[in-house]
Design an enzyme around this catalytic site. Structure first.
Site, PDB file in Angstrom:
ATOM      1  N   CYS A 137       0.815  -1.097   0.087  1.00 27.91           N
ATOM      2  CA  CYS A 137       0.052   0.021   0.071  1.00 27.91           C
ATOM      3  C   CYS A 137       0.884   1.240  -0.026  1.00 27.91           C
ATOM      4  O   CYS A 137       2.251   1.086   0.169  1.00 27.91           O
ATOM      5  CB  CYS A 137      -0.901   0.005   1.171  1.00 27.91           C
ATOM      6  SG  CYS A 137      -0.213   0.218   2.853  1.00 27.91           S
ATOM      7  N   CYS A 192      -4.114  -0.650  -2.353  1.00 25.62           N
ATOM      8  CA  CYS A 192      -4.778   0.634  -2.436  1.00 25.62           C
ATOM      9  C   CYS A 192      -4.257   0.880  -3.803  1.00 25.62           C
ATOM     10  O   CYS A 192      -3.341   0.271  -4.815  1.00 25.62           O
ATOM     11  CB  CYS A 192      -4.128   1.612  -1.431  1.00 25.62           C
ATOM     12  SG  CYS A 192      -2.325   2.111  -1.808  1.00 25.62           S
ATOM     13  N   CYS A 203       3.594   0.319  -8.232  1.00 25.62           N
ATOM     14  CA  CYS A 203       3.978  -1.159  -8.292  1.00 25.62           C
ATOM     15  C   CYS A 203       4.923  -1.600  -9.429  1.00 25.62           C
ATOM     16  O   CYS A 203       4.715  -1.231 -10.536  1.00 25.62           O
ATOM     17  CB  CYS A 203       2.961  -2.200  -8.054  1.00 25.62           C
ATOM     18  SG  CYS A 203       3.716  -3.677  -7.808  1.00 25.62           S
TER      19      CYS A 203
END
Length: 160
Positions: free
Chosen positions: A22, A95, A102
């Site tokens: 997250c 999230c 990412c």
């Protein structure tokens, strides 16, 4: 309670690693990490990190996890860069911001995006904030226990 000493081996190479991401790595990812680690019963190495780590684990997250018998008080907020050179089998983002930030990790086979409300953003009284954390914890629990059950069933089928 979960045995913290038995789960502190950060990158156990004998088990596949699932990394939960997250943004702040202070609430959702730690709650998910604790739930998945407990539910997976040692089948996988579970870690969490953040794209912009807050530097602490939220005290209310620690409190609501203790309510269900999972100790995350020993967790620490970590940057996702800590895992860039590690073999990560599965990345789960919890999230939207972390999903966008990412990277691809070495050995990554799977990626899941399961967004949850950030309880650290809850406003209102202390009781209302506590309720927001409990609600997110319970939602995380449903999703990550189901995921663990699927992993356990798949592992059982593979050994038969």
């Amino acid at each position: 309670m979960e045995d913290a000493a038995a789960t502190r081996d950060p990158m156990n190479t004998t088990k596949p690693t699932v990394l939960i991401l997250c943004t702040g790595n202070s609430c959702r990812s730690h709650m998910a990490e604790g739930i998945l680690r407990a539910a997976a019963r040692g089948l996988i190495n579970v870690q969490s990190a953040g794209s912009k780590p807050a530097g602490y684990v939220h005290p209310i997250a620690i409190q609501v996890m203790a309510e269900i018998g999972i100790d995350i008080s020993w967790h620490r907020s970590k940057p996702l860069t800590e895992f860039l050179n590690e073999k990560i089998e599965t990345v789960i983002t919890v999230c939207d911001n972390a999903s966008q930030a990412c990277p691809i990790f070495p050995g990554q086979v799977n990626r899941h995006h399961w967004p949850f409300y950030d309880p650290a953003r809850a406003e209102g009284s202390a009781a209302e904030k506590l309720q927001a954390f409990r609600q997110v914890r319970d939602e995380l629990r449903r999703v990550f226990e189901a995921y663990a059950a699927g992993r356990l069933e798949g592992s059982k089928a593979a050994t038969q």
